[in-house]
Design a protein around this motif. Structure first.
Motif, PDB file in Angstrom:
ATOM      1  N   ILE A  61       0.840  -1.203   0.000  1.00 26.38           N
ATOM      2  CA  ILE A  61       0.000   0.000   0.000  1.00 26.38           C
ATOM      3  C   ILE A  61       0.878   1.259   0.000  1.00 26.38           C
ATOM      4  N   SER A  62       1.924   1.248   0.824  1.00 24.43           N
ATOM      5  CA  SER A  62       2.833   2.406   0.852  1.00 24.43           C
ATOM      6  C   SER A  62       3.528   2.589  -0.487  1.00 24.43           C
ATOM      7  N   PHE A  63       3.928   1.476  -1.101  1.00 22.55           N
ATOM      8  CA  PHE A  63       4.596   1.538  -2.400  1.00 22.55           C
ATOM      9  C   PHE A  63       3.662   2.107  -3.466  1.00 22.55           C
ATOM     10  N   GLU A  64       2.420   1.650  -3.468  1.00 26.90           N
ATOM     11  CA  GLU A  64       1.466   2.158  -4.449  1.00 26.90           C
ATOM     12  C   GLU A  64       1.203   3.648  -4.240  1.00 26.90           C
ATOM     13  N   LYS A  65       1.107   4.066  -2.981  1.00 27.18           N
ATOM     14  CA  LYS A  65       0.891   5.493  -2.707  1.00 27.18           C
ATOM     15  C   LYS A  65       2.062   6.324  -3.208  1.00 27.18           C
ATOM     16  N   SER A  66       3.278   5.799  -3.066  1.00 25.35           N
ATOM     17  CA  SER A  66       4.450   6.541  -3.534  1.00 25.35           C
ATOM     18  C   SER A  66       4.452   6.704  -5.044  1.00 25.35           C
ATOM     19  N   LEU A  67       3.818   5.744  -5.754  1.00 23.96           N
ATOM     20  CA  LEU A  67       3.741   5.814  -7.216  1.00 23.96           C
ATOM     21  C   LEU A  67       2.468   6.500  -7.703  1.00 23.96           C
ATOM     22  N   GLY A  68       1.553   6.761  -6.775  1.00 26.79           N
ATOM     23  CA  GLY A  68       0.296   7.392  -7.161  1.00 26.79           C
ATOM     24  C   GLY A  68      -0.689   6.448  -7.817  1.00 26.79           C
ATOM     25  N   ILE A  69      -0.572   5.146  -7.540  1.00 21.79           N
ATOM     26  CA  ILE A  69      -1.471   4.167  -8.170  1.00 21.79           C
ATOM     27  C   ILE A  69      -2.333   3.442  -7.135  1.00 21.79           C
ATOM     28  N   HIS A  70      -2.382   3.979  -5.910  1.00 17.57           N
ATOM     29  CA  HIS A  70      -3.223   3.359  -4.887  1.00 17.57           C
ATOM     30  C   HIS A  70      -4.652   3.870  -5.067  1.00 17.57           C
ATOM     31  N   VAL A  71      -5.372   3.216  -5.986  1.00 14.57           N
ATOM     32  CA  VAL A  71      -6.709   3.692  -6.364  1.00 14.57           C
ATOM     33  C   VAL A  71      -7.791   2.655  -6.056  1.00 14.57           C
ATOM     34  N   GLU A  72      -7.425   1.584  -5.363  1.00 19.20           N
ATOM     35  CA  GLU A  72      -8.370   0.481  -5.162  1.00 19.20           C
ATOM     36  C   GLU A  72      -9.642   0.925  -4.433  1.00 19.20           C
ATOM     37  N   THR A  73      -9.500   1.623  -3.310  1.00 21.09           N
ATOM     38  CA  THR A  73     -10.686   2.023  -2.550  1.00 21.09           C
ATOM     39  C   THR A  73     -11.530   3.047  -3.316  1.00 21.09           C
ATOM     40  N   GLU A  74     -10.877   3.900  -4.087  1.00 21.31           N
ATOM     41  CA  GLU A  74     -11.623   4.877  -4.891  1.00 21.31           C
ATOM     42  C   GLU A  74     -12.465   4.161  -5.947  1.00 21.31           C
ATOM     43  N   LEU A  75     -11.878   3.164  -6.585  1.00 24.43           N
ATOM     44  CA  LEU A  75     -12.616   2.412  -7.600  1.00 24.43           C
ATOM     45  C   LEU A  75     -13.753   1.621  -6.973  1.00 24.43           C
TER      46      LEU A  75
END
Length: 287
Positions: A61-75
């Motif tokens: 989750i931290s890695f995805e946030k750093s890349l700006g691709i942590h969109v799972e909950t939004e989707l």
């Protein structure tokens, strides 16, 4: 008499071909089911590393946030208020995987037997790569991290599916890579590459995109899981290509050796008539 003659008539070429295809299909399906069972059992051996799986989930989750691709909950938030969308995502996750998997393999065996070994080898190689990742990197799926806002839509609307997938045989902490996405990507490639029907090819190109969305919308995988799933399939395709090249090289070498043997047999003793030579076994072709 006529009926006796018909009953003794040798089988037609078409009937022999169908029997051969059925026998090949049965043998290949039994082999792949055995491989799938072994895959499931080995995958389950790593299910006791729960603490590491949750630590790795936080890292992902931290890695995805750093890349700006942590969109799972939004989707997920886009469908949670719409029962029809949840049902569609759950349905494709459940019925767009194993049924498509089995039907595609049967189609390849029956209608594209020359291409089938290539995709079988890619499937097995990608599965082997995935087992290595499962063993060294256990990962809790998003649905287990409700405090981050993830929702397990299948447990909410299709609990029977969860009950059928017993933790005894299914490692629930092996989210990476997502072979739900990876193997559907591989099968979609086969549909696009081998089908002569435009509609089928369009469906083959669409299936991986739908599965990518589905594994995220149902809370079963992170975006990174799908990326790694695609990567292991690409690696599996690379192994399949390498195997095909080796097979072609061996076939060329065997043909050259046969030509040399034939030339040696036809030449005979110098200055005399050609004496037929007895062909010796070509030990280099014994595998």
């Amino acid at each position: 008499m006529a009926s006796d003659t018909l009953s003794r008539r040798p089988p037609t070429l078409r009937r022999v071909r169908i029997h051969s295809q059925l026998a090949t299909a049965a043998k290949e399906i039994a082999f792949l089911l055995s491989a799938a069972l072994l895959y499931t059992l080995v995958r389950g051996l790593t299910s006791d590393r729960v603490d590491a799986a949750f630590r790795n989930a936080e890292d992902v989750i931290s890695f995805e946030k750093s890349l700006g691709i942590h969109v799972e909950t939004e989707l997920q938030g886009l469908i949670l208020d719409h029962d029809w969308a949840i049902d569609a995502a759950n349905g494709f996750y459940i019925y767009g995987y194993w049924p498509v998997f089995v039907l595609t393999l049967v189609w390849l065996i029956a209608r594209r037997p020359v291409a089938y070994p290539f995709y079988r080898n890619a499937l097995l190689a990608s599965g082997a790569f995935s087992l290595v990742i499962f063993a060294f990197y256990p990962l809790a799926p998003p649905r287990f991290l409700a405090w981050h806002g993830f929702v397990d839509t299948i447990s909410l609307e299709a609990p029977t599916y969860r009950e059928m997938n017993s933790p005894t045989f299914v490692n629930e902490y092996a989210a990476m890579p997502s072979l739900h996405f990876g193997w559907i990507l591989l099968l979609g490639i086969a549909w696009v590459a081998l089908s002569r029907v435009l509609v089928v090819r369009i469906i083959g190109a669409t299936m991986p995109l739908l599965m990518f969305a589905t594994i995220v919308l149902t809370g079963n995988h992170y975006v990174v899981d799908a990326i790694v799933g695609g990567a292991v399939v690409v690696a599996g395709l690379g192994v399949a290509v390498l195997i095909e090249r080796i097979k072609r090289q061996r076939a060329v070498q065997a043909a050259i050796q046969d030509a040399h043997d034939a030339a040696d047999g036809d030449a005979g003793p110098a200055g005399g008539a050609a004496i037929p030579a007895q062909r010796t076994p070509n030990l280099s072709r014994v595998r």
